[in-house]
Design an enzyme around this catalytic site. Structure first.
Site, PDB file in Angstrom:
ATOM      1  N   GLY A   1       0.783  -1.417  -0.106  1.00  0.00           N
ATOM      2  CA  GLY A   1      -0.079   0.056   0.042  1.00  0.00           C
ATOM      3  C   GLY A   1       0.874   1.233   0.148  1.00  0.00           C
ATOM      4  O   GLY A   1       1.861   1.156   0.707  1.00  0.00           O
TER       5      GLY A   1
ATOM      6  N   LYS B   1       8.538   0.837   5.185  1.00  0.00           N
ATOM      7  CA  LYS B   1       7.511   1.623   4.554  1.00  0.00           C
ATOM      8  C   LYS B   1       6.209   0.848   5.283  1.00  0.00           C
ATOM      9  O   LYS B   1       5.901  -0.278   5.113  1.00  0.00           O
ATOM     10  CB  LYS B   1       7.120   1.746   3.112  1.00  0.00           C
ATOM     11  CG  LYS B   1       6.120   2.247   2.496  1.00  0.00           C
ATOM     12  CD  LYS B   1       5.311   1.384   1.633  1.00  0.00           C
ATOM     13  CE  LYS B   1       4.759   0.012   2.290  1.00  0.00           C
ATOM     14  NZ  LYS B   1       3.571  -0.549   1.475  1.00  0.00           N
ATOM     15  N   THR B   2       5.233   1.615   5.647  1.00  0.00           N
ATOM     16  CA  THR B   2       3.864   1.086   6.042  1.00  0.00           C
ATOM     17  C   THR B   2       3.283   1.933   7.077  1.00  0.00           C
ATOM     18  O   THR B   2       4.031   2.504   7.951  1.00  0.00           O
ATOM     19  CB  THR B   2       3.632  -0.254   6.588  1.00  0.00           C
ATOM     20  OG1 THR B   2       2.316  -0.324   6.741  1.00  0.00           O
ATOM     21  CG2 THR B   2       4.298  -0.749   7.798  1.00  0.00           C
TER      22      THR B   2
ATOM     23  N   MET C   1      -7.486   2.545   9.520  1.00  0.00           N
ATOM     24  CA  MET C   1      -6.803   1.461   9.098  1.00  0.00           C
ATOM     25  C   MET C   1      -5.656   1.099  10.003  1.00  0.00           C
ATOM     26  O   MET C   1      -5.313   1.862  10.906  1.00  0.00           O
ATOM     27  CB  MET C   1      -6.118   2.013   7.538  1.00  0.00           C
ATOM     28  CG  MET C   1      -6.643   1.595   6.404  1.00  0.00           C
ATOM     29  SD  MET C   1      -5.692   1.808   4.999  1.00  0.00           S
ATOM     30  CE  MET C   1      -6.723   1.399   3.739  1.00  0.00           C
ATOM     31  N   GLY C   2      -5.218   0.025   9.569  1.00  0.00           N
ATOM     32  CA  GLY C   2      -4.002  -0.587  10.352  1.00  0.00           C
ATOM     33  C   GLY C   2      -4.402  -2.075  10.282  1.00  0.00           C
ATOM     34  O   GLY C   2      -5.324  -2.669  11.048  1.00  0.00           O
ATOM     35  N   ARG C   3      -3.748  -2.853   9.316  1.00  0.00           N
ATOM     36  CA  ARG C   3      -4.577  -4.270   9.067  1.00  0.00           C
ATOM     37  C   ARG C   3      -4.705  -4.956  10.194  1.00  0.00           C
ATOM     38  O   ARG C   3      -5.658  -5.651  10.561  1.00  0.00           O
ATOM     39  CB  ARG C   3      -3.423  -4.836   8.177  1.00  0.00           C
ATOM     40  CG  ARG C   3      -4.000  -6.215   7.567  1.00  0.00           C
ATOM     41  CD  ARG C   3      -2.736  -7.098   7.137  1.00  0.00           C
ATOM     42  NE  ARG C   3      -1.936  -6.165   6.104  1.00  0.00           N
ATOM     43  CZ  ARG C   3      -2.270  -5.906   4.764  1.00  0.00           C
ATOM     44  NH1 ARG C   3      -3.462  -6.724   4.446  1.00  0.00           N
ATOM     45  NH2 ARG C   3      -1.591  -5.239   3.852  1.00  0.00           N
TER      46      ARG C   3
ATOM     47  N   ASP D   1       0.855   1.590   8.673  1.00  0.00           N
ATOM     48  CA  ASP D   1       0.158   0.973   9.764  1.00  0.00           C
ATOM     49  C   ASP D   1       1.248   0.970  11.158  1.00  0.00           C
ATOM     50  O   ASP D   1       0.980   0.448  11.970  1.00  0.00           O
ATOM     51  CB  ASP D   1       0.008  -0.671   9.603  1.00  0.00           C
ATOM     52  CG  ASP D   1      -1.062  -0.892   8.353  1.00  0.00           C
ATOM     53  OD1 ASP D   1      -1.684   0.055   8.004  1.00  0.00           O
ATOM     54  OD2 ASP D   1      -1.185  -2.214   8.134  1.00  0.00           O
TER      55      ASP D   1
ATOM     56  N   LYS E   1     -25.989  15.382  18.460  1.00  0.00           N
ATOM     57  CA  LYS E   1     -27.107  14.114  18.177  1.00  0.00           C
ATOM     58  C   LYS E   1     -26.517  12.931  17.465  1.00  0.00           C
ATOM     59  O   LYS E   1     -27.217  12.056  17.598  1.00  0.00           O
ATOM     60  CB  LYS E   1     -28.119  14.739  17.265  1.00  0.00           C
ATOM     61  CG  LYS E   1     -27.672  15.249  16.161  1.00  0.00           C
ATOM     62  CD  LYS E   1     -28.769  15.704  14.949  1.00  0.00           C
ATOM     63  CE  LYS E   1     -28.324  16.113  13.535  1.00  0.00           C
ATOM     64  NZ  LYS E   1     -29.197  17.104  13.029  1.00  0.00           N
ATOM     65  N   TYR E   2     -25.165  12.891  17.183  1.00  0.00           N
ATOM     66  CA  TYR E   2     -24.513  11.783  16.533  1.00  0.00           C
ATOM     67  C   TYR E   2     -23.384  11.247  17.300  1.00  0.00           C
ATOM     68  O   TYR E   2     -22.691  11.875  18.006  1.00  0.00           O
ATOM     69  CB  TYR E   2     -24.048  12.092  15.217  1.00  0.00           C
ATOM     70  CG  TYR E   2     -25.044  12.276  14.201  1.00  0.00           C
ATOM     71  CD1 TYR E   2     -26.109  11.610  13.877  1.00  0.00           C
ATOM     72  CD2 TYR E   2     -24.813  13.666  13.297  1.00  0.00           C
ATOM     73  CE1 TYR E   2     -26.876  11.856  12.831  1.00  0.00           C
ATOM     74  CE2 TYR E   2     -25.850  13.924  12.637  1.00  0.00           C
ATOM     75  CZ  TYR E   2     -26.820  13.056  12.201  1.00  0.00           C
ATOM     76  OH  TYR E   2     -27.722  13.410  11.229  1.00  0.00           O
TER      77      TYR E   2
ATOM     78  N   ARG F   1       0.821  -5.326  -5.126  1.00  0.00           N
ATOM     79  CA  ARG F   1       0.981  -6.199  -4.059  1.00  0.00           C
ATOM     80  C   ARG F   1       1.411  -7.488  -4.303  1.00  0.00           C
ATOM     81  O   ARG F   1       1.578  -8.531  -3.377  1.00  0.00           O
ATOM     82  CB  ARG F   1      -0.382  -6.505  -3.328  1.00  0.00           C
ATOM     83  CG  ARG F   1      -0.840  -5.356  -2.319  1.00  0.00           C
ATOM     84  CD  ARG F   1      -1.687  -5.635  -1.167  1.00  0.00           C
ATOM     85  NE  ARG F   1      -2.171  -4.485  -0.387  1.00  0.00           N
ATOM     86  CZ  ARG F   1      -1.336  -3.957   0.509  1.00  0.00           C
ATOM     87  NH1 ARG F   1      -0.228  -4.775   0.974  1.00  0.00           N
ATOM     88  NH2 ARG F   1      -2.012  -2.929   1.186  1.00  0.00           N
TER      89      ARG F   1
ATOM     90  N   ASP G   1       6.189  -5.530   6.121  1.00  0.00           N
ATOM     91  CA  ASP G   1       6.680  -6.693   6.528  1.00  0.00           C
ATOM     92  C   ASP G   1       7.037  -7.792   5.313  1.00  0.00           C
ATOM     93  O   ASP G   1       8.177  -8.271   5.268  1.00  0.00           O
ATOM     94  CB  ASP G   1       5.832  -7.208   7.841  1.00  0.00           C
ATOM     95  CG  ASP G   1       4.564  -7.457   7.396  1.00  0.00           C
ATOM     96  OD1 ASP G   1       3.892  -6.747   6.475  1.00  0.00           O
ATOM     97  OD2 ASP G   1       3.960  -7.998   8.112  1.00  0.00           O
ATOM     98  N   ASP G   2       5.908  -7.814   4.703  1.00  0.00           N
ATOM     99  CA  ASP G   2       6.148  -8.920   3.439  1.00  0.00           C
ATOM    100  C   ASP G   2       6.969  -8.704   2.376  1.00  0.00           C
ATOM    101  O   ASP G   2       7.717  -9.628   2.204  1.00  0.00           O
ATOM    102  CB  ASP G   2       4.699  -9.150   3.058  1.00  0.00           C
ATOM    103  CG  ASP G   2       3.652  -9.958   3.744  1.00  0.00           C
ATOM    104  OD1 ASP G   2       4.025 -10.656   4.440  1.00  0.00           O
ATOM    105  OD2 ASP G   2       2.526  -9.497   4.025  1.00  0.00           O
TER     106      ASP G   2
HETATM  107  P1  FBP Z   1       1.085  -2.130   3.719  1.00  0.00           P
HETATM  108  O1  FBP Z   1       1.353  -3.170   4.851  1.00  0.00           O
HETATM  109  O2  FBP Z   1       1.194  -2.533   2.189  1.00  0.00           O
HETATM  110  O3  FBP Z   1       1.780  -0.861   4.001  1.00  0.00           O
HETATM  111  O4  FBP Z   1      -0.321  -1.550   3.599  1.00  0.00           O
HETATM  112  C1  FBP Z   1      -1.291  -1.151   4.758  1.00  0.00           C
HETATM  113  C2  FBP Z   1      -2.730  -0.945   4.391  1.00  0.00           C
HETATM  114  O5  FBP Z   1      -2.968   0.275   4.154  1.00  0.00           O
HETATM  115  C3  FBP Z   1      -3.299  -1.280   5.534  1.00  0.00           C
HETATM  116  O6  FBP Z   1      -3.757  -0.507   6.463  1.00  0.00           O
HETATM  117  C4  FBP Z   1      -4.873  -1.783   4.777  1.00  0.00           C
HETATM  118  O7  FBP Z   1      -5.353  -3.167   5.613  1.00  0.00           O
HETATM  119  C5  FBP Z   1      -4.120  -2.524   3.694  1.00  0.00           C
HETATM  120  O8  FBP Z   1      -3.268  -1.660   3.313  1.00  0.00           O
HETATM  121  C6  FBP Z   1      -5.332  -2.171   2.502  1.00  0.00           C
HETATM  122  O9  FBP Z   1      -4.865  -2.931   1.389  1.00  0.00           O
HETATM  123  P2  FBP Z   1      -5.317  -2.534  -0.263  1.00  0.00           P
HETATM  124  O10 FBP Z   1      -4.570  -1.325  -0.711  1.00  0.00           O
HETATM  125  O11 FBP Z   1      -4.981  -3.746  -0.776  1.00  0.00           O
HETATM  126  O12 FBP Z   1      -7.013  -2.344  -0.165  1.00  0.00           O
END
Ligand code: FBP
Length: 698
Positions: A106, A225-226, A279-281, A228, A271-272, A170, A200-201
């Site tokens: 990402g 990079k990420t 995000m953050g897998r 997350d 009211k809401y 990816r 990480d991957d």
């Molecule tokens: P990376 O680990 O590749 O940096 O991506 C993180 C992320 O943005 C996560 O926060 C999110 O779950 C995922 O990518 C979304 O993936 P996609 O871009 O495939 O929808």
């Protein structure tokens, strides 16, 4: 008429002022492109060299030694510099090089600056050096699709967000064929080095490519990079080597700005409840930083939920001489109860509104969901490994998929050794809503990861919350507190004695706080009964209007707005922290390459301190790898760093939870982080999480 109109428009479009106002090149863009990040001290001298730092060691997985023998003995390396280099350093540094770079995974703000740092350092060392960008991620390496990056291209993207210059993808290079094709590409392009900017991957990929291409003389360097924030590296003795991956700060600031705006909106129109999924897998680092930046009323932290222990159950079991395993960890139902508790308490203080932050990966930390995800990962991977069609092609509809699972559960009855999906799993799975079943069954990404961003986590949790709030409302426990003064004025306005009706209506009239209508009063009928019982009205008498109005005001409506913060923050232009961090990462990459490193990840030590303390280093990737289940197989991958519930940042958030929930009269404690101010003087210089954790170390 239409002709005249088009002439007028043409004229307008040629007007220089209109052209300026509608140009895509605005002042912000120009300032960003012109900005030159400061460089770490070590890069102020013309030559760099590497020094092995023996004080850092790692707990190494035995499997890594087997699979990555060529790079497993790499050490942490410090970048040092000199004005008076030896002949060999001079020669090494200025040798002409061809370097390929790829973005993988990402987008994360700052990627372009890794390229500009690398480009500037490479051109400075030798103007004949060439940098190639692989297009659309690792696919570009496999298919040999690249472009040479020139000064003009690089300058266009300096300090800008996204990975738009060369795009990303990816794909994982994990089959023999893909590995071979990648090697061929490097050979065809005569590359001396390959730089993989990824999570990480992708850094795992970098380590395997480094091993594979060591004998070909192609160096491979990773870059953390990420958004997350789950690439953080510590040595075996806990010393921090890389406090945070790049992109995290910008994404967190971007989400925080928007969520802070919701705090303002929600406390204005009262009211809401705004439900913000961020995000953050897996790890909840982003949610934690958002909590610190905004002081939203409630923020869930997945790692904290996983650590939950129901002490009452543990004690009860202990008394009976048994162990209650269900007392450990959080269930979805229990989580919804905790959220309801916060909502009900705020309502009691007159605040039937607020902001709740939910990390996208929170389900990973919920017992029963974790089990489903793991089991389904195995089932899908096994199917894919043994059939020509993928699981999703084989079973296109939800009904088909459920049918397959049912067959597996039957098989488990006939064959006791088949345990992956039993009838209990099937029953439980059939109890959950369809959209969630679909979410859990959806395709895994190319690394075998569950795609949390595609699941409506917020909808699942809020469905349970809404149901339970209805029950609480029916029990008379979810009520909006009435301000004492407002009550007094309303009754006095109609000539009624507040002190007469107060004890009849409220359960806490004697206390000096927001007034709560008695639990037994749940409708106009029960209100009437209560008034009759206490002789406050006679049989045929109507409920006094002011009393009825007070009751109505106490009845809550639970209204929510759901928001998802992810792709927007990922595409944001980088904060100054990320601009400076990534530019120096680019310079670090070149120093590592120029000094012969491979299988290393470029990093900046001391990110959590002042810029003057930043120290560029190379971290060996192989020792950071662990066995994890991917696509149904145990596979070596870079270990993800999740939120440490012992860290100062987490402890501070935990300690301030009650204050930020603000379930009492008075203002909320919201903080206004504001937008990312690239050029202003008030832009913060690092994530708050890092600041807090650094205080602890000092
Ligand atoms: P990376 O680990 O590749 O940096 O991506 C993180 C992320 O943005 C996560 O926060 C999110 O779950 C995922 O990518 C979304 O993936 P996609 O871009 O495939 O929808």
């Amino acid at each position: 008429m239409p002709e005249n109109k088009s002439i007028a428009i043409d004229e307008l479009l040629n007007n220089p002022e209109i052209q300026k106002a509608t140009s895509k090149v605005n002042q912000e863009l120009l300032e960003r492109r012109e900005y030159r990040p400061p460089v770490c001290d070590v890069f102020k001298k013309p030559y760099t060299f590497l020094e092995d730092l023996d004080e850092y060691s790692f707990d190494i997985d035995r499997e890594t030694k087997n699979q990555l023998p060529g790079i497993i003995d790499n050490k942490v390396q410090a970048i040092r510099s000199t004005d008076s280099p030896s002949e060999s350093i001079k020669e090494q540094s200025s040798k002409p090089r061809r370097i390929g770079i790829v973005f993988s995974g990402g987008p994360a703000p700052g990627g372009h600056n890794v390229i500009s740092g690398l480009f500037d350092a490479a051109k400075k060392a030798n103007p004949d050096n060439k940098i190639f960008g692989f297009i659309l991620g690792p696919d570009g390496i496999i298919k040999n699709e690249s472009m040479e990056l020139t000064q003009d291209i690089v300058d266009r993207y300096r300090n800008l967000g996204g990975f738009t210059m060369i795009k990303t993808g990816r794909t994982k290079i994990d089959t023999n064929e893909e590995m071979l094709l990648s090697k061929q590409t490097c050979k065809k392009l005569k590359l001396d080095a390959l730089v993989i900017v990824g999570g990480d991957d992708s850094n795992t990929n970098a380590a395997f490519l480094a091993q594979e291409m060591k004998n070909d003389g192609v160096q491979v360097i990773g870059v953390p990079k990420t958004i997350d924030g789950d690439i953080q590296v510590k040595g075996a003795k806990g010393k921090v080597l890389c406090a945070m991956s790049f992109g995290f700060h910008t994404a967190a600031r971007s989400f925080s700005k928007d969520i802070s705006n919701l705090c303002t909106d929600s406390s204005s129109d009262v009211k809401y409840w705004h439900i913000c999924k961020v995000m953050g897998r897996v790890a909840s680092h982003l949610a934690l930083e958002v909590a610190l930046q905004t002081h939203a009323n409630m923020t869930l932290i997945g790692e904290d939920l996983a650590d939950y222990v129901d002490k009452r159950r543990v004690e009860k079991a202990e008394k009976q001489g048994t162990i209650d395993y269900t007392a450990y960890g959080m269930t979805l139902r229990h989580l919804s109860r905790l959220i309801c508790d916060g909502i009900v308490r705020r309502a009691a203080a007159g605040k039937n509104f607020g902001v709740l932050v939910i990390p996208e990966g929170v389900l990973e930390f919920i017992n029963e969901i974790q089990i489903f995800i793991t089991k389904l990962n195995v089932i899908i991977a096994e199917y894919n490994n043994t059939h020509d069609k993928t699981f999703h092609k084989g079973f296109p509809s939800l009904e088909d998929k459920l049918g397959y699972l049912r067959r597996l559960s039957r098989q488990s009855r006939e064959d006791k050794n088949f345990a992956v999906w039993n009838t209990r799993d099937d029953d439980l799975f059939n109890d959950i809503p369809e959209f969630f079943q679909e979410g859990l069954l959806m395709e895994r990404d190319s690394h075998g990861n569950f795609q949390f961003s595609q699941v409506e986590t917020d909808k699942i949790i809020m469905g349970l919350v809404t149901d339970y709030l209805t029950i609480l409302k029916e029990k008379g426990q979810y009520k909006i507190g009435i301000e004492r003064e407002f009550y007094r004025q309303t009754l006095e306005h109609d000539g009624l004695d507040p002190d007469f009706y107060g004890p009849v209506l409220f359960r806490n009239y004697d206390k000096n706080s927001y007034l709560l209508v008695k639990e037994s009063i749940m409708s106009e009928k029960t209100l009437r009964q209560e008034l009759l019982k206490e002789n406050a009205i006679q049989k045929k008498e109507k409920i006094p209007e002011a009393v009825a109005a007070i009751y109505k005001k106490s009845v809550p409506k639970f209204k929510t707005q759901l928001h998802f913060y992810g792709y927007d923050g990922r595409g944001s232009d980088p904060s100054r922290f990320d601009c400076n961090y990534t530019y120096n990462l680019g310079l670090t990459v070149f120093s590592l390459i120029a000094n012969g490193a491979t299988g290393q990840m470029a990093a900046i030590k001391n990110l959590e301190y002042d810029f003057s303390d930043w120290k560029p280093i190379g971290i060996p990737i192989a020792p950071l790898m662990r066995l994890e289940e991917r696509k149904g197989k145990l596979t070596l991958v870079l270990e993800k760093s999740i939120v440490d519930t012992e860290s100062i940042a987490f402890k501070v958030v935990k300690a301030l939870r009650e204050k930020w929930l603000a379930a009492e009269s008075g203002d909320d404690d919201y903080r206004r982080p504001g937008p990312i101010r690239f050029t202003g003087s008030s832009e913060e210089d690092k994530p708050i999480t890092l600041q807090l954790n650094a205080i602890a170390k000092r």
